[in-house]
Design an enzyme around this catalytic site. Sequence first.
Site, mmCIF file in Angstrom:
data_model
loop_
_atom_site.group_PDB
_atom_site.id
_atom_site.type_symbol
_atom_site.label_atom_id
_atom_site.label_comp_id
_atom_site.label_asym_id
_atom_site.label_seq_id
_atom_site.Cartn_x
_atom_site.Cartn_y
_atom_site.Cartn_z
ATOM 1 N N HIS A 41 0.814 -1.204 0.000
ATOM 2 C CA HIS A 41 0.000 0.000 0.000
ATOM 3 C C HIS A 41 0.852 1.260 0.000
ATOM 4 C CE1 HIS A 41 -3.938 1.866 0.492
ATOM 5 N NE2 HIS A 41 -3.415 2.673 1.391
ATOM 6 N N HIS A 50 -10.177 2.945 -0.737
ATOM 7 C CA HIS A 50 -10.342 2.554 0.671
ATOM 8 C C HIS A 50 -11.156 1.265 0.692
ATOM 9 C CE1 HIS A 50 -9.925 4.528 4.854
ATOM 10 N NE2 HIS A 50 -8.746 4.413 4.282
#
Length: 719
Positions: A47, A93
């Site tokens: 990420h 998200h």
Amino acid sequence: MQEPAITDDLIEAHGIKPDEYAEILRILNREPTFTELGIFSAMWNEHCSYKSSKIHLRKLPTTGPQVICGPGENAGVVDIGDGQAVVFKMESHNHPSYIEPYQGAATGVGGILRDVFTMGARPIAAMNSLSFGEKDHPKTRQLVHGVVEGVGGYGNAFGVPTVGGEVRFHPAYNGNCLVNAFAAGLADADKIFYSAASGVGRPVVYLGAKTGRDGVGGATMASAEFDESIEEKRPTVQVGDPFTEKRLMEATLELMQTGAVISIQDMGAAGLTCSAVEMGDKGDLGVRLDLEKVPCREPGMTAYEMMLSESQERMLMVLDPAKEAEAKAVFDKWDLDFAIVGETIDEDRFLIVHNGEVKADLPLKALSGNAPEYDRPWVPSEAAQPLEDVPQVDPLDALRALVASPNYCAREWVYEQYDSQVMADTMRIPGFGAGVIRVHGTEKKLAFTSDVTPRYVRANPVEGGKQAVAEAFRNLCAVGATPLATTDNLNFGNPEKPEIMGQFVGALDGIGQACLALDMPIVSGNVSLYNETDGQGILPTPTIGAVGLIAADEDPILGFARNGQIALLVGEGTGHLGQSALLAEVFNREEGDAPQVDLAAERRNGEFIRANRAWIACCTDLSDGGLALAAFEMAEASGVGVQLDSADTAALFGEDQGRYLVACDFDAAEALMVAAGRAGVPIATVGRFGGEAVQMGGSQAPLQELSALYRESFGGHFA
């Protein structure tokens, strides 16, 4: 508090592979502390480090005369003339939203807004791209409600209009929904704020809300597949407060006027760790943090928790020490924390001290600029099998199936929960093509769109990647906007599987080709990998967010079709039904190849639409559902019927690319035909608008009946 001993189980729990841990030992020449292990875990996960993707991301076109700042900062910056710039980005998200839909989606919106105002821009528009599992899956209803309420709850309270987006449903997202959030803001082109720290011995300042234990380990969680332990991950989801974020924005923009800001960085994934490391790395400086000075809302927080917390509404700044009192006064006024928590240092070092005890002492470059980089094995996707014959169907029956599907019916139930009119500059609300807003105080307008067709990407990653950019280009051209630039949100499964990595590489190839050919460079973006549950990956979903400009002397194309107007089809096709909406919704088949994208034709046809806007009353691009669905949507939005000449299934529902449907008066239609002949643009009359029915060939149905089906299907299922 005694830190845990480093064990193999602890290393694995932090998502660090054995070879990566061996590299950590080599770098440090010792075992890491528990806090250091957490820092490496945060900075070296997928990420934050993009370790599986950055080797391929470098191939994307990122520059152009309009680009002020490309990828690498909090958001991209593009010149819109008159000393103004648009600042924008899209981010995912996904994992947090599946675990805790409301807060996951809300904090996704909050994070992307901070990325924009951290650059010195006031947010003016938001979009979202949402992908859910099949509509009757037991989890889908909860996810749809939670995510939509979270997006609306945060964006509405903050006060930014949501002007566009997309919602899709497919079984591949049953175990892993996607929530991609986009934000754009306006700034003075010569007053952009960047994150690279500069100057030795300058104060590092913590701004905003207090730090809690919410979100600890969130970035690591976002870099792993889901399994049966998913509920245990709930504490890794952050909790958002849009009212605090609003105050933080106003305080930050006011602070920037004081001259106190040397550099500034949003605290997003990996919180204090990532923001401090990125600022130091970009500025070739080290950073020392004294954690006892960090404002905390919970007692007894450890160094590990403070460094890895992803509590929201926080930022980190390098301050001009001469302006400290002035800067602090701004944040005191807005009732937000302002705390000097460290300083920049003249060495490659990330030094973390808590109550006089060194908790981490690491080479800073090893955490960011020199993080692992993998050229993972990949295999090209197999060529799609030729599509077997698709039988002729009654066109109205097929249209009913499409407009009743949650994938193609009206999304009023969704976007009516979003405030699209706040700030009073919105010219087109969600629901029909690109969103358009006025650039306040000027005659310019900005257009925004978000696009991808995942089934195309799965069938043919290169063409599917091209198509996502091409559809964004068409949506902007259809409202009269000149496309400026794009942001990408690359959602894929497990990159350690060669076939998944092959999808990623192929899609990026197509995206890069299209961005280059259409002058739409990528200026920002996000990669979201490991979108899998129990080994089942999502459809490859490289979402493209795009921004276009309608100049002060140009009119937008925002009208409606009227009785008696001609329906013109710009562009040509062969009736391509492979991977089409018709095939999926009517025949329950996902077969054949994606449509081919002719980028030269895309550019030519889009430029034709923009150049001849004066003759066009209403325009939409053709995508899912082909001519039939485009004509119905245009008619339905305009409140008039439509009659299409053809009854052929492929002609009506084929999804050939590079095409637009135009409504115009008879004289204008003649003028367009002449102009198209000169420009070498295919154009044909395909019907006309008027009456109170939708007619295709010999079949017809009342517009009112189809409109009710179209408008009520989504809410009827999910409300």
